[in-house]
Design a protein around this motif. Structure first.
Motif, PDB file in Angstrom:
ATOM      1  N   PRO A   1       0.538  -1.018   0.562  1.00  0.00           N
ATOM      2  CA  PRO A   1      -0.458   0.165   0.302  1.00  0.00           C
ATOM      3  C   PRO A   1       0.526   1.387   0.424  1.00  0.00           C
ATOM      4  O   PRO A   1       1.641   1.303   1.034  1.00  0.00           O
ATOM      5  CB  PRO A   1      -0.805  -0.162   1.346  1.00  0.00           C
ATOM      6  N   SER A   2       0.364   2.440  -0.992  1.00  0.00           N
ATOM      7  CA  SER A   2       1.174   3.469  -1.208  1.00  0.00           C
ATOM      8  C   SER A   2       0.829   4.940  -0.137  1.00  0.00           C
ATOM      9  O   SER A   2      -0.477   4.230   0.104  1.00  0.00           O
ATOM     10  CB  SER A   2       1.158   4.192  -2.183  1.00  0.00           C
ATOM     11  N   HIS A   3       1.419   5.631   0.374  1.00  0.00           N
ATOM     12  CA  HIS A   3       1.365   6.141   1.758  1.00  0.00           C
ATOM     13  C   HIS A   3       1.197   7.941   0.648  1.00  0.00           C
ATOM     14  O   HIS A   3       0.758   8.770   1.333  1.00  0.00           O
ATOM     15  CB  HIS A   3       2.342   6.351   2.086  1.00  0.00           C
ATOM     16  N   LYS A   4       0.386   7.582  -0.646  1.00  0.00           N
ATOM     17  CA  LYS A   4       0.472   8.718  -1.257  1.00  0.00           C
ATOM     18  C   LYS A   4      -0.526   9.218  -1.495  1.00  0.00           C
ATOM     19  O   LYS A   4      -1.325   7.724  -2.231  1.00  0.00           O
ATOM     20  CB  LYS A   4       1.380   9.179  -2.791  1.00  0.00           C
ATOM     21  N   HIS A   5      -1.609  10.061  -1.543  1.00  0.00           N
ATOM     22  CA  HIS A   5      -3.202  10.046  -1.669  1.00  0.00           C
ATOM     23  C   HIS A   5      -2.729  11.268  -2.869  1.00  0.00           C
ATOM     24  O   HIS A   5      -3.042  12.360  -2.296  1.00  0.00           O
ATOM     25  CB  HIS A   5      -3.941  10.685  -0.550  1.00  0.00           C
TER      26      HIS A   5
END
Length: 536
Positions: A489-493
């Motif tokens: 899962p990426s931490h970027k939104h």
């Protein structure tokens, strides 16, 4: 939802990751090609013909201060007074002024018979040769030999004679197939002694021809290759372990339970870590004869997990929402892999498992054992073929669904269209990496079969066999790392709220697909758009 790294990573960073993986792949190949020696060495020993008239129980040495009484040739007058049962063929491993090492890991012994053609003593068809074999070891040249194993074994003797069987051709030698006689799972002692006797009576060793000499070929892993191999495992173990822990930590931060695909990726990382664990460091100080069996078990666990992962990976990007996230959906594909793995495990246990107690045993020694072994191999091979046919069919459907989704792109809003194009590109990139891994394995295998083991390149010698092993091993570690990293899962939104709302209004059916069974979102948006419903 933030999505996975593969969706939010920029194209520039993705190319940097690709170059990083490619660089490490080339490095793993060159380590084997330029640094590591050939994986194994084969040394030929001519067995010494020792005389043991009184059949005294004890070990006969071919050389040294206490060497046995010898006969150089059976054509000598002394040999005419001897009975065949008075002869013991003695082989000391290694040669004088050298010693064995635990770095050699394993040792195989293969017999090559020199049999002269005689009109009155020809080799019969389908003849079985009986060998009374004994193995002893010690760690210095002055101590007594310690008996390791004694066994009476039977092997099929398969020989051909290339010229007509006439009196004019007497004295020419048959061409006989090598006979495997021994396999040791560890080389924990410095010196080994093998005594072989060919007992003769009215029913034993009849019709085996006139044996002149016995050559024993000792095969062991090179110590230099072992050092390179263990070093690579020591480097990769913490790398994949940390990546797996980091991945599962990211999964645990999500507001939903992990789905099937995420669980399988974790299992893949764990199986790769199990394969990487450098147990060989401990075996250097211990007489662990089961090391070969352990290594086969480690490889079996990894390849079984890898094959199951490919099936689930393709299936989860293919199935619609009513079929996803359930292991039971893939019961026959996973069952086929498990069945084939069980067959190969049974075959391996029947050979190397028994070697733990009797290093002279061979499952190929009897007709029944040979038939059972061939049956195991054929059944496992059929399972693998069916598996790959199923996998190819699933990959074809996945790309077909992607093609259907690409046709819908022009009708989407620009922001959503660009995002989908990027995700489809990344997914295709990952699939191509998978295909490249499989292709590289095949190419290296072919090179390993057709080459002589090394190529000369300027002032350097390229060890193709070593490069094949280190290259494939590095390739699978890099592949597993890539999967773990890209599907974490990426931490970027990065998605803009207005774009999401606009896309949801224009594409209501697709937004409904973002839920799995029980209303849980999927691991990635690619997970959704490549499904069957995406075409409808």
């Amino acid at each position: 939802m933030s999505g996975a790294v593969i969706e939010n990573m920029s194209t520039k960073k993705l190319f940097f990751l690709g170059f990083f993986i490619l660089g490490f792949q080339v490095l793993s190949i060159m380590v084997g090609a330029l640094i590591a020696p050939s994986p194994t060495s084969a040394i030929c020993y001519l067995a010494t013909k020792c005389i043991n008239r009184h059949r005294v129980h004890g070990w006969l040495m071919p050389w040294g201060s206490n060497r046995c009484q010898q006969v150089n040739s059976f054509d000598k007058p002394l040999a005419k007074t001897l009975d065949a049962n008075d002869i013991v063929f003695a082989v000391h491993i290694p040669l004088p002024n050298t010693q064995m090492s635990p770095w050699f890991q394993f040792m195989l012994a293969v017999l090559q018979f020199d049999i002269a053609f005689k009109m009155i003593n020809q080799i019969e068809e389908d003849v079985i040769i009986t060998i009374d074999a004994g193995l002893a070891h010690r760690d210095d040249l002055k101590s007594e030999w310690t008996t390791a194993r004694h066994s009476v074994e039977q092997r099929p003797l398969r020989c051909t004679f290339s010229v007509p069987k006439t009196y004019e051709n007497e004295g020419r030698f048959y061409h006989c197939d090598p006979i495997p006689i021994m396999q040791l799972g560890s080389v924990a002692h410095k010196y080994f002694l093998i005594n072989l006797r060919l007992p003769v009576n009215d029913t034993v060793n009849v019709g085996i021809g006139e044996i002149k000499d016995i050559n024993l070929v000792g095969i062991h892993q090179n110590g230099g290759f072992t050092k390179v191999w263990i070093s690579m495992k020591t480097v990769f173990t913490p790398w994949i372990l940390v990546a797996s822990v980091w991945y599962w930590h990211r999964i645990g931060l999500l507001a939903r339970p992990p789905v099937l695909l995420e669980k399988v990726i974790l299992v893949l990382g764990v199986s790769m870590t199990i394969l990487n664990v450098p147990v060989e460091w401990l075996s250097l100080d211990c007489d662990w004869t089961w090391m070969l069996l352990l290594e086969d078990a480690q490889q079996g666990v990894f390849y079984t997990t890898l094959f199951c992962f490919w099936i689930i990976f393709c299936g989860e990007h293919l199935m619609d929402q009513s079929q996803r996230n359930r292991l039971s959906t893939y019961w026959w594909q996973v069952g086929l892999v498990m069945f084939g793995s069980s067959i190969l495990l049974a075959f391996d246990l029947s050979e190397r498992g028994i070697h733990l107690n009797n290093p002279f045993y061979s499952v190929w020694a009897s007709e029944i054992g040979t038939n059972i072994s061939i049956t195991f191999i054929l059944v496992a091979g059929t399972s693998v073929c069916l598996y790959f046919l199923s996998l190819c069919g699933m990959v074809r459907c996945v790309f077909r669904n992607i093609g259907g989704k690409i046709q819908q792109l022009p009708a989407m809003p620009e922001a959503r269209r660009l995002r989908y194009k990027g995700m489809i590109f990344r997914f295709k990139f990952l699939m191509l990496v998978t295909l490249a891994c499989a292709a590289m394995t095949v190419i290296f295998f072919i090179l390993n079969q057709v080459s002589d083991g090394h190529w000369l390149w300027g002032a350097y010698t390229l060890q193709v066999n070593s490069a094949f092993l280190t290259g494939v091993y590095g390739m699978w570690n890099l592949y597993v790392f890539t999967i773990i990293f890209l599907y974490a899962p990426s931490h970027k939104h990065k998605r803009n709220i207005s774009d999401i709302q606009q896309a949801d209004l224009l594409e209501k059916p697709e937004s409904q697909e973002t839920q799995l069974n029980g209303g849980e979102p999927g691991p990635t948006e690619t997970y959704r758009i490549t499904g069957k419903v995406a075409q409808e």
